[in-house]
Design a protein around this motif. Structure first.
Motif, PDB file in Angstrom:
ATOM      1  N   LEU A 840       0.820  -1.212   0.000  1.00 23.04           N
ATOM      2  CA  LEU A 840       0.000   0.000   0.000  1.00 23.04           C
ATOM      3  C   LEU A 840       0.853   1.260   0.000  1.00 23.04           C
ATOM      4  CD1 LEU A 840      -2.800  -1.122   2.475  1.00 23.04           C
ATOM      5  CD2 LEU A 840      -2.812  -1.110  -0.016  1.00 23.04           C
ATOM      6  N   ALA A 888     -11.540   4.307   6.444  1.00 24.78           N
ATOM      7  CA  ALA A 888     -10.626   3.478   5.688  1.00 24.78           C
ATOM      8  C   ALA A 888      -9.649   2.799   6.628  1.00 24.78           C
ATOM      9  CB  ALA A 888      -9.875   4.314   4.665  1.00 24.78           C
ATOM     10  N   ILE A 907      -4.450   5.850   3.416  1.00 25.73           N
ATOM     11  CA  ILE A 907      -4.590   4.664   2.590  1.00 25.73           C
ATOM     12  C   ILE A 907      -5.310   4.957   1.281  1.00 25.73           C
ATOM     13  CG2 ILE A 907      -6.776   4.043   3.601  1.00 25.73           C
ATOM     14  CD1 ILE A 907      -5.948   1.163   3.437  1.00 25.73           C
ATOM     15  N   ASP A 908      -4.891   4.254   0.308  1.00 25.19           N
ATOM     16  CA  ASP A 908      -5.568   4.265  -0.969  1.00 25.19           C
ATOM     17  C   ASP A 908      -6.541   3.091  -0.936  1.00 25.19           C
ATOM     18  OD1 ASP A 908      -6.375   3.759  -3.521  1.00 25.19           O
ATOM     19  OD2 ASP A 908      -4.405   4.101  -4.422  1.00 25.19           O
ATOM     20  N   ILE A 909      -7.815   3.423  -0.783  1.00 24.57           N
ATOM     21  CA  ILE A 909      -8.802   2.360  -0.583  1.00 24.57           C
ATOM     22  C   ILE A 909      -8.806   1.373  -1.737  1.00 24.57           C
ATOM     23  CG2 ILE A 909     -11.286   1.868  -0.364  1.00 24.57           C
ATOM     24  CD1 ILE A 909     -11.541   4.251   1.363  1.00 24.57           C
ATOM     25  N   ALA A 910      -8.681   1.906  -2.906  1.00 22.18           N
ATOM     26  CA  ALA A 910      -8.684   1.015  -4.079  1.00 22.18           C
ATOM     27  C   ALA A 910      -7.521   0.040  -4.001  1.00 22.18           C
ATOM     28  CB  ALA A 910      -8.602   1.841  -5.360  1.00 22.18           C
ATOM     29  N   ALA A 911      -6.365   0.521  -3.562  1.00 22.45           N
ATOM     30  CA  ALA A 911      -5.186  -0.341  -3.483  1.00 22.45           C
ATOM     31  C   ALA A 911      -5.398  -1.429  -2.434  1.00 22.45           C
ATOM     32  CB  ALA A 911      -3.947   0.487  -3.140  1.00 22.45           C
ATOM     33  N   GLU A 912      -5.956  -1.055  -1.309  1.00 24.80           N
ATOM     34  CA  GLU A 912      -6.207  -2.048  -0.263  1.00 24.80           C
ATOM     35  C   GLU A 912      -7.230  -3.076  -0.726  1.00 24.80           C
ATOM     36  OE1 GLU A 912      -4.967  -3.159   2.190  1.00 24.80           O
ATOM     37  OE2 GLU A 912      -6.353  -3.870   3.715  1.00 24.80           O
ATOM     38  N   LYS A 913      -8.214  -2.591  -1.459  1.00 24.94           N
ATOM     39  CA  LYS A 913      -9.214  -3.520  -2.007  1.00 24.94           C
ATOM     40  C   LYS A 913      -8.556  -4.517  -2.954  1.00 24.94           C
ATOM     41  CE  LYS A 913     -13.927  -2.496  -2.796  1.00 24.94           C
ATOM     42  NZ  LYS A 913     -14.978  -1.627  -3.376  1.00 24.94           N
TER      43      LYS A 913
END
Length: 973
Positions: A840, A888, A907-913
């Motif tokens: 992340l 997040a 955090i980059d939510i898309a990245a964590e997803k």
RNA sequence: GGGCGUAUAGCUCAGUGGUAGAGCACUAUGUUGACAUCGUAGGGGUCGCAAGUUCAAUCCUUGCUACGCCCACCA
């Protein structure tokens, strides 16, 4: 705590010589352990001419690992060491030195030359033994041997005499492999066959007496790769069933050039399919033809010889070789013979052909089959007990695949030619006197003078094989005294300069009989075959020196060795436990040791025979001086240290495979040594020192319990690997324990304890455990890396004894499963967190908060017990056992727990997803695959129950993981 | 001609009847007072080809291909 402060970087050169000298001068290579179980290895004696090459480095490293291991395990470990006189090799070295000074051997008497060899040995013979020391080899130098030590010579002579008396050594006239460059016979094993481009010449041999073949030809065509030998042809062979030649069998051929009339004979050797189907037969210069000649009734003594010892053409007994060919070298003679035959129109055609050509492995000359009298050992008889011993397991060959090769050779073994026409070596203990023959007309025994003392003619001499000249004289006295009458023609006697025998024979007291000693020496391998027992003092029962055997019996030449005279050493250390050798000397040495050992000792020489491969260059080629790809082990030691080179050898030694040189890997093991060095330095600066006990200290913290368990597991792996002689597995076990367990995790996990971050309750315990674990590492690693471990052993504090004689670990505790689970949970948490951060793009050092709602009691306890480690290694603030605030966050799994780490704004939510989805996909795939298997009735019915159970457990784990990840994804919205 | 061995990640090699590991190399990175000869994370393999045995084959069997070694008298 005393000890010494460690430098920041490990410098092998600074400690290696120091420790080696210490071990050797303190006698630590063989501490007195009269009550311990003996363990014995003999070192393959390197050539005294030699210097350490990479193959020695492998061979000796493996042996040293085993002997140090057994010494640490408390055995009375003896590693016998010494050097080999290496007949041909050494004589060549000294001759080459003379040549460099425009001098040569034949300018000296035999005695003078041998003195020069001894001088050379005194000067340069210590090179390889010094180099073995640099490698760290812990041999028993106090009993260093040389294969020409007086006691060794005694053993060699006894073996020769006994075998002779038992009919297992005999003199025989047959074709030998003759090296015309070194001017000596060599054994079959010393011949290398190489493929050489050559020719197949087809010659027309005129038929004698106007005889014609059925097709009307007045000649018979023979094909040969060796035209020059036609000068000693004694027959032409055809196959008895070959219709082309049936009618001329028994007729004669008139040989070109010599005009010799030779018969056309029928022999199965002639292959109608090959060439013309007719073969020239030269019994004196070809192994096949020798047999054909014998079948045709030609006695060896009658076989024509056309070469001298240098393979130059000499006149045959029938005097038919044209004078202008005499004196030509064999290859010049070949050209000349072809020219002459061609000019006579007798050359039908020439074919190009690849020829299997024999070369001497030492001198590199083309070997000539030559008819001589030599000494032979009846190897077939001696080979039987060793084969039986391997069959019934008294000798275990490792790896087992070599058994087949061993049997194949032993079953087809040929008489072993052991005499060598050299000066340097064990002189054959045979003396010659005149032969006595029945004169059939007179009915009297008469001495036969004609051929004596000239040449090698066995039937013209009487042989007296004895331990000493005096003994030989006594035997001769007894022998000749049987004869009542001695006549003889005084004229002949005078001519051959042997009047002394007549005088002696007719004298009253029969004293001072002159006998001539055999000029030859024995094959080097004849003596080294006795290594496993002659080095231990065998034979005890023979008289002490001096026994005046030979010119090499100069006490000044002998290496000082403390032989025991009561046979205790031999009894204790024979059979040896193990022999380690390269497979390249399986036949030369190992097999012959087995033959001689079993014959003279009645027992196997060693219980196990470990064969290793070659060390090859990085590109897989064989190392050789001519290719210029030789790697010098001393250079590697200088650059990376002996420990690194040794570890490389061990780690790369997997059974049944050659070792490929890889300098990067040696470098890697040097780095490993540095890693260990720094770990020890860390311990030292944190008050961790030498452990007081061999048994593991009491441990209450999970981390300490865990590492003690890891020691136990590593030890078990190591012991198993050593028992199986899996050097690679042993090296890897200790390597990974040190680096992956001890350095990467244990030290990291105890840092908070040592710094007081966990309240200080485990300080003392942890220091004790860490000190103990480091000690166990030093002991377990010592066989592989003796220098650094000894240095650290000493640096870590006061010790009652050196590491080399320390005690092999015995933790005396079982692995603590709970502790193992706990530490593995921590490792998983920290690892998963680090991975997530990296993926992340969160700074590794960022400190984060964490939430874990409703933890299981076990998980909660683990977390509470390890706040320091979690704080330091995971860089998490205290984990709060409550639902995380909305927003997040990243989800970290560890065991059954899903820890939530809020990352508002970071955090980059898309990245964590994406990260979670990727992980979910992996889990689902695994789960699906396992589910499919479990749904297959055939699997559940037929698979082993454990396999089914494991599949179920794995499925459950993956399904749970998938569920956890799905929930985590849901949280992200 | 006989025997043996080897083919697994870019390289060098382990390994197991339940879908793969190490070291090096590579990519990204450098935070915690042992260590940059280091740390952290990562990418990368239809386990030579084909058939067979098996619920299941990289692993067992057979055949094939390639490479290597040893032994053997084809003149």
């Amino acid at each position: 705590m005393t000890g010494t402060t460690l430098d920041k970087t490990f410098d092998p050169a600074a400690i290696e010589a120091k420790w080696y000298d210490h071990w050797e001068t303190q006698g630590l290579f063989r501490p007195a352990r009269p009550d311990a179980q003996p363990f014995t290895i003999v070192n393959p004696p390197p050539n005294v001419t030699g210097s350490l090459h990479i193959g020695h480095a492998l061979d000796n490293t493996l042996q040293d690992i085993v002997i140090r291991y057994e010494r640490l395990r408390g055995k009375d470990a003896l590693w016998v060491v010494g050097t080999d006189h290496a007949g041909i090799a050494t004589q060549m070295v000294v001759e080459r030195q003379l040549e460099a000074k425009q001098d040569k051997r034949t300018n000296y008497t035999r005695e003078q030359f041998i003195d020069k060899v001894w001088e050379w040995k005194a000067e340069s013979g210590g090179t390889i033994t010094r180099q073995l020391r640099r490698l760290g080899c812990s041999m028993d130098w106090s009993r260093e041997q040389f294969t020409m030590d007086p006691h060794f010579t005694r053993a060699v002579v006894k073996v020769f005499v006994d075998l002779y008396n038992q009919g297992l050594i005999y003199r025989d006239k047959r074709l030998v492999n003759w090296d015309p460059k070194l001017k000596t016979a060599i054994s079959d094993l010393e011949v290398e066959t190489r493929e050489i481009k050559g020719h197949f010449w087809h010659f027309r041999y005129p038929l004698a007496d106007g005889v014609k073949l059925d097709n009307g030809a007045d000649h018979i065509v023979v094909a040969t790769t060796r035209p020059e030998t036609m000068l000693a042809d004694m027959a032409v062979a055809v196959n008895g069933d070959d219709p082309r030649y049936k009618s001329v069998i028994g007729k004669q051929v008139k040989l070109p050039l010599t005009g010799r009339l030779v018969p056309i004979i029928a022999d199965e050797h002639a292959d109608p399919e090959l060439g013309s189907g007719a073969v020239k037969i030269t019994p004196g210069h070809d192994f096949n033809d020798f047999e054909v000649g014998k079948r045709a009734g030609i006695k060896p003594a009658e076989m024509l010889n056309m070469f001298d010892a240098e393979a130059k053409v000499v006149q045959t007994a029938d005097g038919l070789i044209p004078v202008d060919l005499a004196g030509l070298d064999r290859f010049d003679a070949r050209k000349r013979v072809v020219e002459l035959l061609e000019s006579e129109g007798l050359l039908e055609r020439v074919e190009d052909r690849v020829i299997q050509t024999p070369y001497g492995d030492r001198g590199g000359a083309v070997i000539e089959p030559w008819l001589t009298d030599q000494w032979y050992v009846d190897a077939r008889t001696l080979a039987q007990p060793p084969m039986q011993a391997v069959r019934d397991g008294r000798i275990e060959i490792v790896p087992k695949t070599w058994e087949k090769t061993f049997f194949n050779w032993m079953e087809n073994i040929q008489p072993w030619c052991v005499s060598r026409q050299l000066w340097w070596g064990h002189r054959i203990p045979a003396w010659y006197g005149p032969a006595m023959k029945m004169n059939e007309e007179l009915g009297e025994l008469r001495p036969v003078y004609i051929a004596w003392p000239h040449g090698f003619s066995a039937d013209s001499k009487t042989i007296f094989v004895a331990n000493t000249f005096e003994e030989a004289q006594q035997k001769a006295n007894n022998f000749y005294s049987q004869f009542q009458y001695f006549g003889g023609n005084p004229k002949i006697v005078e001519k051959i300069d042997h009047i002394s025998f007549m005088e002696w024979f007719h004298s009253e007291n029969k004293e001072g009989l002159a006998l001539t000693r055999d000029e030859d020496v024995l094959d080097t391998w004849f003596s080294s075959a006795l290594w496993p027992f002659a080095t231990l003092g065998w034979p005890q029962d023979s008289a002490p020196p001096p026994f005046g055997l030979s010119e090499v019996e100069n006490p000044a030449h002998g290496v000082s060795t403390s032989l025991d005279t009561n046979g205790e050493l031999l009894k204790r250390h024979y059979p040896n436990d193990l022999l380690i050798s390269g497979f390249d000397i399986l036949f030369f040495w190992d097999a012959r040791m087995a033959m001689q050992g079993m014959h003279f000792m009645g027992e196997v020489p060693w219980k196990r025979l470990y064969l290793h491969g070659l060390v090859r260059a990085a590109d897989g080629q064989k190392m050789s001086k001519s290719k210029g790809n030789v790697v010098d082990p001393l250079g590697l030691i200088d650059k990376y240290g002996a420990d690194a080179l040794r570890f490389f050898m061990a780690a790369m030694e997997s059974q049944g495979r050659d070792v490929k040189m890889d300098e990067k890997r040696v470098e890697g093991y040097r780095n490993f040594a540095t890693k260990l060095w720094n770990a020890a330095r860390f311990c030292q600066t944190n008050g961790i020192g030498a452990s007081q006990s061999v048994a593991a200290p009491a441990a209450t913290s999970a981390v300490n319990q865990w590492i003690i368990g890891e020691v136990a597991e590593t030890l078990a792996e190591l012991d198993k690997a050593m028992a199986e002689l899996r050097f690679d597995a042993a090296a890897n076990a200790i390597y990974h324990f040190v680096w992956d367990r001890f350095c990467d995790w244990y030290i990291e996990l105890i840092k908070p304890v040592l710094s007081g971050a966990e309240g200080g309750s485990f300080d003392d315990e942890t220091r004790a455990v860490a000190g103990w674990v480091l000690d166990q590492i030093l002991v377990m690693l010592h066989p592989f890396m003796p220098f650094i471990t000894e240095e650290l052993w000493s640096a870590m504090g006061d010790r009652p004894h050196e590491l080399i004689v320390a005690q092999w670990p015995a933790p005396g505790v079982a692995v603590n499963r709970e502790a193992k689970r706990e530490v593995e949970w921590l490792i998983a948490l920290i690892g998963n967190l680090r991975t997530a951060k990296a993926e992340l793009g969160i700074a590794p050092g960022a400190r984060l908060a964490a939430w874990l709602p409703d933890p299981s009691p076990a998980t909660r306890a683990i977390i509470e017990r390890n706040t320091g480690a979690i704080d330091r290694l995971a860089r998490l603030d205290a984990i709060r056992f409550a639902p995380a605030p909305a927003g997040a966050a990243m989800q970290i799994g560890a065991g059954d727990a899903n820890i939530v780490v809020p990352l508002e704004g970071v955090i980059d939510i898309a990245a964590e997803k994406a990260r979670l989805e990727k992980a979910l996909a992996v889990s689902q795939k695994e789960a699906k695959s396992l589910e499919g298997r479990l749904n297959n009735p055939a699997f559940v019915e037929k698979a082993r129950p454990e396999a089914v159970d494991k599949a179920r457990a794995d499925f459950a784990a993956h399904a749970a993981e998938a569920e956890r990840l799905t929930a985590a994804l849901a949280r992200l919205g």
